[in-house]
Design a protein around this motif. Structure first.
Motif, PDB file in Angstrom:
ATOM      1  N   MET A   1       0.852  -1.192   0.000  1.00  0.00           N
ATOM      2  CA  MET A   1       0.000   0.000   0.000  1.00  0.00           C
ATOM      3  C   MET A   1       0.886   1.240   0.000  1.00  0.00           C
ATOM      4  O   MET A   1       1.796   1.377   0.809  1.00  0.00           O
ATOM      5  N   ALA A   2       0.607   2.189  -0.898  1.00  0.00           N
ATOM      6  CA  ALA A   2       1.479   3.359  -1.086  1.00  0.00           C
ATOM      7  C   ALA A   2       1.632   4.181   0.183  1.00  0.00           C
ATOM      8  O   ALA A   2       2.708   4.721   0.465  1.00  0.00           O
ATOM      9  N   HIS A   3       0.563   4.271   0.976  1.00  0.00           N
ATOM     10  CA  HIS A   3       0.616   5.102   2.184  1.00  0.00           C
ATOM     11  C   HIS A   3       1.642   4.596   3.193  1.00  0.00           C
ATOM     12  O   HIS A   3       2.163   5.377   3.993  1.00  0.00           O
ATOM     13  N   LYS A   4       1.971   3.315   3.169  1.00  0.00           N
ATOM     14  CA  LYS A   4       2.920   2.755   4.137  1.00  0.00           C
ATOM     15  C   LYS A   4       4.370   2.858   3.660  1.00  0.00           C
ATOM     16  O   LYS A   4       5.278   2.442   4.366  1.00  0.00           O
ATOM     17  N   THR A   5       4.597   3.408   2.465  1.00  0.00           N
ATOM     18  CA  THR A   5       5.960   3.585   1.980  1.00  0.00           C
ATOM     19  C   THR A   5       6.480   4.948   2.402  1.00  0.00           C
ATOM     20  O   THR A   5       5.704   5.876   2.666  1.00  0.00           O
TER      21      THR A   5
ATOM     22  N   ARG B   1      -3.187  12.545   1.220  1.00  0.00           N
ATOM     23  CA  ARG B   1      -4.097  13.594   0.718  1.00  0.00           C
ATOM     24  C   ARG B   1      -5.240  12.973  -0.073  1.00  0.00           C
ATOM     25  O   ARG B   1      -6.405  13.368   0.078  1.00  0.00           O
ATOM     26  N   GLU B   2      -4.914  11.994  -0.924  1.00  0.00           N
ATOM     27  CA  GLU B   2      -5.958  11.331  -1.708  1.00  0.00           C
ATOM     28  C   GLU B   2      -6.873  10.504  -0.798  1.00  0.00           C
ATOM     29  O   GLU B   2      -8.101  10.500  -0.979  1.00  0.00           O
TER      30      GLU B   2
ATOM     31  N   ILE C   1     -12.173   9.633   1.849  1.00  0.00           N
ATOM     32  CA  ILE C   1     -12.947   9.415   3.076  1.00  0.00           C
ATOM     33  C   ILE C   1     -14.058  10.462   3.186  1.00  0.00           C
ATOM     34  O   ILE C   1     -15.201  10.147   3.522  1.00  0.00           O
ATOM     35  N   LEU C   2     -13.727  11.724   2.893  1.00  0.00           N
ATOM     36  CA  LEU C   2     -14.714  12.801   2.999  1.00  0.00           C
ATOM     37  C   LEU C   2     -15.855  12.632   1.992  1.00  0.00           C
ATOM     38  O   LEU C   2     -16.973  13.121   2.228  1.00  0.00           O
ATOM     39  N   GLU C   3     -15.577  11.945   0.907  1.00  0.00           N
ATOM     40  CA  GLU C   3     -16.613  11.735  -0.110  1.00  0.00           C
ATOM     41  C   GLU C   3     -17.292  10.375   0.013  1.00  0.00           C
ATOM     42  O   GLU C   3     -18.184  10.044  -0.772  1.00  0.00           O
ATOM     43  N   GLY C   4     -16.904   9.599   1.011  1.00  0.00           N
ATOM     44  CA  GLY C   4     -17.392   8.232   1.147  1.00  0.00           C
ATOM     45  C   GLY C   4     -18.839   8.151   1.603  1.00  0.00           C
ATOM     46  O   GLY C   4     -19.441   9.125   2.058  1.00  0.00           O
ATOM     47  N   THR C   5     -19.400   6.969   1.469  1.00  0.00           N
ATOM     48  CA  THR C   5     -20.770   6.694   1.914  1.00  0.00           C
ATOM     49  C   THR C   5     -20.767   5.513   2.866  1.00  0.00           C
ATOM     50  O   THR C   5     -19.807   4.730   2.910  1.00  0.00           O
TER      51      THR C   5
END
Length: 516
Positions: free
Chosen positions: A1-5, A14-15, A20-24
């Motif tokens: 996962m890119a976030h863990k690199t 940021r993405e 998350i803010l647009e999630g349902t």
């Protein structure tokens, strides 16, 4: 996962935050949300973060994740909409830069941050179309940063406000909660009516039931609207200001200064908080940090409510440090009594970042934000704090959200700094805030950052800016593109000067001097 690199840790966040803010939420979860809101009815609620890492021993995460008040008025559809938005924003706050920096510094960047939520009924009282508690605040069972000789750090301390506790847990612009040493509740860190007027709470945070939102009102407006409050316990009349207003044709307005003296001296408030803190410390077997409210019940008795408790990450009280007395003035940068946090230290310094107060006040709003970002870039140049111990000196409050009050850095922009100094400057509102008990305070404690407030015009304070200004400014060597701010932001290499900071918390003395 890119976030863990290493490369994607901040960039991919940021993405993730945006998604998350647009999630349902799935239908079954929405149904559970509906049932919970039905349980609370139209009582105001607060939605708090409660993650596994946040609630574990050893990592306080103070202020890193969001909490949101839901006034919870209006139609069921509107109440649900605002609640769901709060949930999304809390989950998204796990991707905030300050939270990511904190996890990275604590070696938690490879851990999965599993977030849960805590939904609580807000503790308070209905007053006209407002809702808020009489008193709220933060308590620490151990206070390693006593501000006066003779105070017992093991007695603990409080930071209290009138209204919602948001003004106690955050550094709020132009406002000062009451700091209480539990072994000497009436001892203040300032003296005289002028200081009491200036260094007190001027605004009140509350929930506006008509507008269905969190609101801040001036204390004078709260009094003018006739909102019920026990002013006899939490304040004193400011007769001098009231008389001036009458002379100016503004008769009929009472002016009060919030001191909380009567509450502290004539009720069992401090005794209850002392017992609560010591009982919790005994159960945790560790100093604790609590949030609380206090309200008067139907019988007129004060009732204290515990809202939150977590381990308090304190460094403890170190051995007494010898303060050299016979250093020639020309080799002293600072000598003062009190107004520091960080215990007894003996610290060498290699670099000083100095924001010139006079030059800073002349900058535009956008330029002040530029200076904050510039400090952040200088912070990033420090690979290891131990190899380049750096002090930042600046006017007013570091970390303010209002540039007129100080330098609006985020915590991630000063995370590698060893020493923070806030300088009181007579022009404007550039006044330090000894922020015991705030989230900012917790950041300083957990990252082992020493703090001092410098009041150059006070007795027993010697601040030798001429010594600094005699040194060459290294800013352009480090960041050649920042020439436009070279007169305001100065970077001094002090390794050859053998600059040392020594503080003695027992005798409340501090000196920063050149040993060579």
């Amino acid at each position: 996962m890119a976030h863990k690199t290493r490369e994607g840790y901040f960039e991919s966040a940021r993405e993730l935050k945006s998604r998350i803010l647009e999630g349902t939420f799935p239908r079954e979860m929405k149904e559970q949300f509906d049932r919970m809101l039905e349980h609370f009815g139209q009582s105001p609620i607060i939605v708090r973060s409660s993650s596994l890492l946040e609630d574990a021993f050893g990592n306080a995460f103070a202020g890193k994740y969001e909490s949101y008040f839901c006034v919870n008025q209006g139609t069921p559809e509107r109440r649900y909409e605002l609640f769901e938005e709060s949930v999304r924003r809390i989950f998204a706050s796990t991707m905030n830069e300050d939270a990511l920096t904190y996890r990275l510094q604590r070696g938690l960047d490879q851990h999965d941050e599993q977030m849960a939520l805590l939904v609580q009924r807000v503790s308070g009282t209905y007053r006209k179309h407002y809702f808020f508690p009489e008193v709220a605040g933060v308590g620490l069972s151990y206070n390693p940063f006593v501000w006066k000789q003779g105070l017992n750090p093991r007695a603990g301390m409080l930071r209290i406000v009138f209204g919602l506790g948001t003004r106690a847990v955050n550094r709020v612009e132009n406002d000062y909660p009451r700091i209480v040493a539990l072994d000497a509740p009436l001892v203040k860190s300032h003296g005289g009516i002028a200081d009491a007027r200036r260094f007190s709470q001027h605004d009140v945070d509350l929930l506006n039931l008509d507008d269905n939102r969190f609101h801040s009102l001036s204390l004078m407006q709260v009094i003018h609207e006739g909102v019920e409050a026990r002013l006899d316990l939490i304040g004193v009349r400011d007769e001098e200001t009231s008389e001036r207003m009458r002379s100016a044709g503004r008769a009929g307005q009472d002016v009060w200064i919030l001191t909380f003296d009567e509450l502290l001296s004539s009720t069992d408030f401090t005794a209850v908080l002392s017992r609560m803190l010591k009982a919790l410390e005994g159960v945790y077997r560790h100093p604790v940090d609590i949030e609380f409210t206090a309200n008067f019940n139907a019988e007129g008795r004060l009732q204290v409510n515990l809202l939150q408790c977590r381990p308090f990450q304190t460094k403890g009280q170190k051995a007494q440090v010898e303060i050299p007395e016979k250093i020639p003035k020309k080799r002293v940068l600072i000598r003062q009594e009190g107004n520091f946090m960080g215990g007894s230290v003996s610290q060498s310094l290699a670099r000083i970042i100095y924001i010139d107060p006079k030059g800073y006040t002349k900058l535009t709003l956008s330029e002040k934000y530029d200076v904050a970002r510039l400090v952040g870039r200088l912070n990033k140049l420090i690979e290891r704090r131990e190899d380049m111990p750096t002090a930042v000196f600046g006017p007013g409050r570091w970390g303010t959200t209002t540039p007129a009050m100080g330098v609006p850095v985020t915590f991630s922009e000063i995370s590698k700094i060893a020493v923070i100094a806030e300088i009181a400057y007579r022009d404007g509102s550039l006044i330090p805030d000894l922020s015991f008990g705030t989230h900012f305070f917790q950041d300083l404690v957990e990252t082992d950052i020493f703090y001092m407030a410098i009041y150059p015009e006070k007795e027993n304070v010697f601040f030798n800016t001429g010594w600094l200004e005699s040194l060459p400014n290294r800013l352009l060597e480090l960041l050649p593109q920042e020439g436009r701010y070279a007169e305001v932001v100065r970077v001094y290499d002090v390794r050859e000067k053998d600059l040392r900071l020594a503080s003695d918390v027992v005798n409340q003395k501090l000196i920063c001097y050149s040993a060579s």
